[in-house]
Write a protein that holds these residues in place. Structure first.
Motif, PDB file in Angstrom:
ATOM      1  N   ALA A 126      45.762  40.813  41.028  1.00 36.90           N
ATOM      2  CA  ALA A 126      46.101  39.398  41.123  1.00 36.90           C
ATOM      3  C   ALA A 126      47.467  39.292  41.782  1.00 36.90           C
ATOM      4  CB  ALA A 126      46.131  38.747  39.730  1.00 36.90           C
ATOM      5  N   ARG A 127      47.800  38.099  42.249  1.00 41.47           N
ATOM      6  CA  ARG A 127      49.112  37.926  42.872  1.00 41.47           C
ATOM      7  C   ARG A 127      50.230  38.272  41.882  1.00 41.47           C
ATOM      8  NH1 ARG A 127      46.467  33.550  45.533  1.00 41.47           N
ATOM      9  NH2 ARG A 127      47.060  32.105  43.874  1.00 41.47           N
ATOM     10  N   ALA A 128      49.973  38.025  40.593  1.00 42.20           N
ATOM     11  CA  ALA A 128      50.989  38.329  39.579  1.00 42.20           C
ATOM     12  C   ALA A 128      51.248  39.831  39.460  1.00 42.20           C
ATOM     13  CB  ALA A 128      50.558  37.772  38.227  1.00 42.20           C
ATOM     14  N   THR A 129      50.296  40.651  39.906  1.00 41.66           N
ATOM     15  CA  THR A 129      50.468  42.107  39.856  1.00 41.66           C
ATOM     16  C   THR A 129      50.723  42.687  41.241  1.00 41.66           C
ATOM     17  OG1 THR A 129      48.081  42.541  40.058  1.00 41.66           O
ATOM     18  CG2 THR A 129      48.970  42.248  37.833  1.00 41.66           C
ATOM     19  N   GLY A 130      51.042  41.813  42.215  1.00 38.58           N
ATOM     20  CA  GLY A 130      51.386  42.276  43.555  1.00 38.58           C
ATOM     21  C   GLY A 130      50.216  42.475  44.479  1.00 38.58           C
ATOM     22  N   VAL A 131      49.055  41.899  44.143  1.00 42.16           N
ATOM     23  CA  VAL A 131      47.859  42.058  44.958  1.00 42.16           C
ATOM     24  C   VAL A 131      47.344  40.688  45.382  1.00 42.16           C
ATOM     25  CG1 VAL A 131      45.509  42.959  45.076  1.00 42.16           C
ATOM     26  CG2 VAL A 131      47.241  44.165  43.726  1.00 42.16           C
ATOM     27  N   ASP A 132      47.070  40.538  46.673  1.00 44.27           N
ATOM     28  CA  ASP A 132      46.520  39.284  47.188  1.00 44.27           C
ATOM     29  C   ASP A 132      45.196  39.594  47.872  1.00 44.27           C
ATOM     30  OD1 ASP A 132      45.885  36.970  48.714  1.00 44.27           O
ATOM     31  OD2 ASP A 132      47.987  36.374  48.725  1.00 44.27           O
ATOM     32  N   VAL A 133      44.093  39.152  47.279  1.00 46.03           N
ATOM     33  CA  VAL A 133      42.776  39.504  47.828  1.00 46.03           C
ATOM     34  C   VAL A 133      42.494  38.764  49.122  1.00 46.03           C
ATOM     35  CG1 VAL A 133      41.800  40.112  45.586  1.00 46.03           C
ATOM     36  CG2 VAL A 133      41.585  37.756  46.422  1.00 46.03           C
ATOM     37  N   VAL A 134      43.169  37.649  49.378  1.00 42.42           N
ATOM     38  CA  VAL A 134      42.926  36.886  50.610  1.00 42.42           C
ATOM     39  C   VAL A 134      43.603  37.537  51.807  1.00 42.42           C
ATOM     40  CG1 VAL A 134      43.270  34.663  51.755  1.00 42.42           C
ATOM     41  CG2 VAL A 134      42.553  34.728  49.366  1.00 42.42           C
ATOM     42  N   THR A 135      44.832  38.013  51.626  1.00 39.06           N
ATOM     43  CA  THR A 135      45.542  38.666  52.724  1.00 39.06           C
ATOM     44  C   THR A 135      45.312  40.177  52.741  1.00 39.06           C
ATOM     45  OG1 THR A 135      47.554  39.045  51.425  1.00 39.06           O
ATOM     46  CG2 THR A 135      47.339  36.918  52.558  1.00 39.06           C
ATOM     47  N   GLY A 136      44.899  40.724  51.601  1.00 37.19           N
ATOM     48  CA  GLY A 136      44.721  42.169  51.494  1.00 37.19           C
ATOM     49  C   GLY A 136      45.965  42.898  51.036  1.00 37.19           C
ATOM     50  N   GLU A 137      47.055  42.175  50.848  1.00 36.98           N
ATOM     51  CA  GLU A 137      48.308  42.806  50.447  1.00 36.98           C
ATOM     52  C   GLU A 137      48.177  43.512  49.102  1.00 36.98           C
ATOM     53  OE1 GLU A 137      52.955  41.586  49.398  1.00 36.98           O
ATOM     54  OE2 GLU A 137      51.508  40.049  50.007  1.00 36.98           O
ATOM     55  N   GLY A 138      48.563  44.792  49.083  1.00 39.99           N
ATOM     56  CA  GLY A 138      48.579  45.566  47.845  1.00 39.99           C
ATOM     57  C   GLY A 138      47.245  46.137  47.414  1.00 39.99           C
ATOM     58  N   LEU A 139      46.162  45.832  48.129  1.00 40.27           N
ATOM     59  CA  LEU A 139      44.838  46.275  47.683  1.00 40.27           C
ATOM     60  C   LEU A 139      44.670  47.786  47.757  1.00 40.27           C
ATOM     61  CD1 LEU A 139      42.086  43.783  48.949  1.00 40.27           C
ATOM     62  CD2 LEU A 139      42.598  44.479  46.602  1.00 40.27           C
ATOM     63  N   ALA A 140      45.076  48.388  48.853  1.00 37.28           N
ATOM     64  CA  ALA A 140      44.858  49.826  49.033  1.00 37.28           C
ATOM     65  C   ALA A 140      45.496  50.622  47.910  1.00 37.28           C
ATOM     66  CB  ALA A 140      45.402  50.268  50.385  1.00 37.28           C
ATOM     67  N   GLU A 141      46.725  50.280  47.571  1.00 34.45           N
ATOM     68  CA  GLU A 141      47.429  50.992  46.509  1.00 34.45           C
ATOM     69  C   GLU A 141      46.782  50.738  45.156  1.00 34.45           C
ATOM     70  OE1 GLU A 141      50.073  53.528  44.749  1.00 34.45           O
ATOM     71  OE2 GLU A 141      49.806  53.156  46.904  1.00 34.45           O
ATOM     72  N   ALA A 142      46.394  49.480  44.903  1.00 35.79           N
ATOM     73  CA  ALA A 142      45.835  49.110  43.600  1.00 35.79           C
ATOM     74  C   ALA A 142      44.486  49.761  43.344  1.00 35.79           C
ATOM     75  CB  ALA A 142      45.705  47.598  43.514  1.00 35.79           C
TER      76      ALA A 142
END
Length: 249
Positions: A31-47
């Motif tokens: 979730a954005r609160a945990t540093g992940v944005d599913v719409v932009t993809g930010e943080g997904l690879a690491e998570a």
């Protein structure tokens, strides 16, 4: 198992993370609160590193079909790509009972979401839920004008979100599972009657008025009680009145 939960801080997702953690799994909320944005993809690879299973419990920001569909297209594309790169074994998608019969609004967008996942490379299991008990009161707020609560005459088989989370956890962790499963509560109810129970429980003197929208084909189906779980659905308690009186609300 390591299980990533998209929407892991939301109404369902936070319960799912709790259920999985209590069962001894490593549950990672995305979730954005945990540093992940599913719409932009930010943080997904690491998570998603080391994740065995991905549960998509993310919810769109709008009931409008086009806006919801745009959210789901972006989210599924990013989750699918990152999940495949991370070696995720399977995906569980949380959806809504009856989406294959809905043609407007958020329900139709959820069907688009299901299809987008099924068109991808990862094995997918779909869990379709009926209306959450917890969603009745927000609906009342949207339809309230002074001392009158306007709600659609919608016939549902509502279910506690905790029960949906438990069912989703079982589907996510089982080595073998059905490609499509439904979960609902033990009683068929009219949302108007549920709202009246909430008002009585709160000591609120407002009254509820049921409304119809014959121009909306989905509303017609719900009012007629034609969007209900099938005979093979998981039936999970408590009923709405019991849940409300228990203090879980």
């Amino acid at each position: 198992m390591r299980i990533a939960v998209a929407g892991g801080t939301g109404r369902l997702g936070r319960h799912l993370v709790d259920v999985l953690t209590e069962a001894g799994h490593d549950a990672a909320p995305l979730a954005r609160a945990t540093g992940v944005d599913v719409v932009t993809g930010e943080g997904l690879a690491e998570a998603l590193k080391g994740a065995d299973v991905l549960v998509d419990a993310a919810t769109g920001p709008s009931p409008d079909r086009d806006e919801a569909a745009a959210f789901f297209r972006a989210a599924v594309a990013n989750l699918r790509r990152a999940g495949a790169e991370a070696g995720v074994e399977r995906v569980v998608v949380v959806s809504i009972i009856g989406v294959d019969r809905l043609t407007t609004g958020y329900g139709a967008a959820k069907l688009d979401q299901e299809r987008a996942w099924l068109d991808g490379p990862l094995p997918v299991r779909i869990l379709r839920s009926d209306l959450f008990h917890e969603f009745v009161e927000p609906m009342m707020g949207w339809g309230r004008q002074g001392d009158v609560v306007h709600l659609p005459r919608s016939v549902r088989q509502p279910v506690a979100v905790r029960a949906v989370a438990e069912t989703a956890a079982e589907l996510a962790t089982a080595p073998d599972g059905p490609p499509l499963l439904e979960v609902a509560g033990p009683r068929v109810e009219n949302v108007v009657d549920l709202a009246a129970l909430v008002l009585a429980h709160r000591g609120d003197p407002a009254r509820v008025e049921g409304v119809s929208d014959p121009a909306d084909p989905d509303s017609v189906l719900y009012e007629a009680g034609r969007i209900l779980p099938g005979p093979d659905a998981v039936i999970a308690g408590p009923a709405f009145a019991d849940w409300l009186s228990s203090g879980a609300a």
